[in-house]
Design a protein around this motif. Structure first.
Motif, PDB file in Angstrom:
ATOM      1  N   GLY A   2       0.807  -1.212   0.000  1.00  0.00           N
ATOM      2  CA  GLY A   2       0.000   0.000   0.000  1.00  0.00           C
ATOM      3  C   GLY A   2       0.842   1.264   0.000  1.00  0.00           C
ATOM      4  N   GLU A   3       1.959   1.225   0.725  1.00  0.00           N
ATOM      5  CA  GLU A   3       2.845   2.386   0.784  1.00  0.00           C
ATOM      6  C   GLU A   3       3.500   2.644  -0.574  1.00  0.00           C
ATOM      7  OE1 GLU A   3       6.971   3.642   2.977  1.00  0.00           O
ATOM      8  OE2 GLU A   3       5.582   2.342   4.060  1.00  0.00           O
ATOM      9  N   LEU A   4       3.819   1.570  -1.277  1.00  0.00           N
ATOM     10  CA  LEU A   4       4.406   1.697  -2.608  1.00  0.00           C
ATOM     11  C   LEU A   4       3.425   2.377  -3.567  1.00  0.00           C
ATOM     12  CD1 LEU A   4       6.768   1.014  -4.536  1.00  0.00           C
ATOM     13  CD2 LEU A   4       5.603  -1.139  -4.982  1.00  0.00           C
ATOM     14  N   VAL A   6       0.953   4.415  -2.726  1.00  0.00           N
ATOM     15  CA  VAL A   6       0.785   5.813  -2.318  1.00  0.00           C
ATOM     16  C   VAL A   6       1.958   6.648  -2.808  1.00  0.00           C
ATOM     17  CG1 VAL A   6       0.693   7.352  -0.316  1.00  0.00           C
ATOM     18  CG2 VAL A   6      -0.671   5.263  -0.340  1.00  0.00           C
ATOM     19  N   ASN A   7       3.170   6.126  -2.697  1.00  0.00           N
ATOM     20  CA  ASN A   7       4.347   6.851  -3.171  1.00  0.00           C
ATOM     21  C   ASN A   7       4.320   7.026  -4.687  1.00  0.00           C
ATOM     22  OD1 ASN A   7       5.386   7.133  -0.609  1.00  0.00           O
ATOM     23  ND2 ASN A   7       6.656   5.303  -0.746  1.00  0.00           N
ATOM     24  N   LYS A   9       1.644   7.099  -6.581  1.00  0.00           N
ATOM     25  CA  LYS A   9       0.570   8.051  -6.869  1.00  0.00           C
ATOM     26  C   LYS A   9       1.038   9.483  -6.627  1.00  0.00           C
ATOM     27  CE  LYS A   9      -4.198   8.937  -5.565  1.00  0.00           C
ATOM     28  NZ  LYS A   9      -5.294   8.552  -4.675  1.00  0.00           N
ATOM     29  N   LYS A  10       1.771   9.704  -5.550  1.00  0.00           N
ATOM     30  CA  LYS A  10       2.305  11.033  -5.255  1.00  0.00           C
ATOM     31  C   LYS A  10       3.329  11.447  -6.313  1.00  0.00           C
ATOM     32  CE  LYS A  10       4.540  13.642  -1.548  1.00  0.00           C
ATOM     33  NZ  LYS A  10       5.526  14.274  -2.389  1.00  0.00           N
TER      34      LYS A  10
END
Length: 92
Positions: A2-4, A6-7, A9-10
């Motif tokens: 999930g963190e990957l 989000v990063n 997407k940012k």
């Protein structure tokens, strides 16, 4: 995982903010790929898994393949032209 996402997407959002013409490039690429597939008449362009209501498979079944192919060519030509407009409109 999930963190990957989000990063990524940012990161993608930052790139689009710096270069808004990339939306036009994306539309051009998608439009040209599907335009090519429409002209060649690939069968996945008439997939009817979404239901029997108005779609290109319905057009092909009711009006024939020439009408469905013409509709696809018209639709993806418009998408490509809109992408060209966005690209040149926002190109600095």
């Amino acid at each position: 995982m999930g963190e990957l996402f989000v990063n990524f997407k940012k990161y993608l959002g930052d790139i689009i903010k710096e270069h808004p013409e990339y939306w036009g490039l994306m539309l051009i690429i998608v439009g040209l790929v599907f335009l090519f597939c429409s002209i060649k008449g690939y069968s996945f362009m008439y997939d009817h898994t979404g239901g029997a209501i108005f779609n290109t498979a319905w057009l092909r079944n009711v009006f024939g393949e020439r009408v469905a192919k013409s509709f696809n060519i018209f639709l993806f030509s418009i998408i490509t032209l809109v992408g060209l407009y966005f690209y040149f409109r926002y190109k600095s």
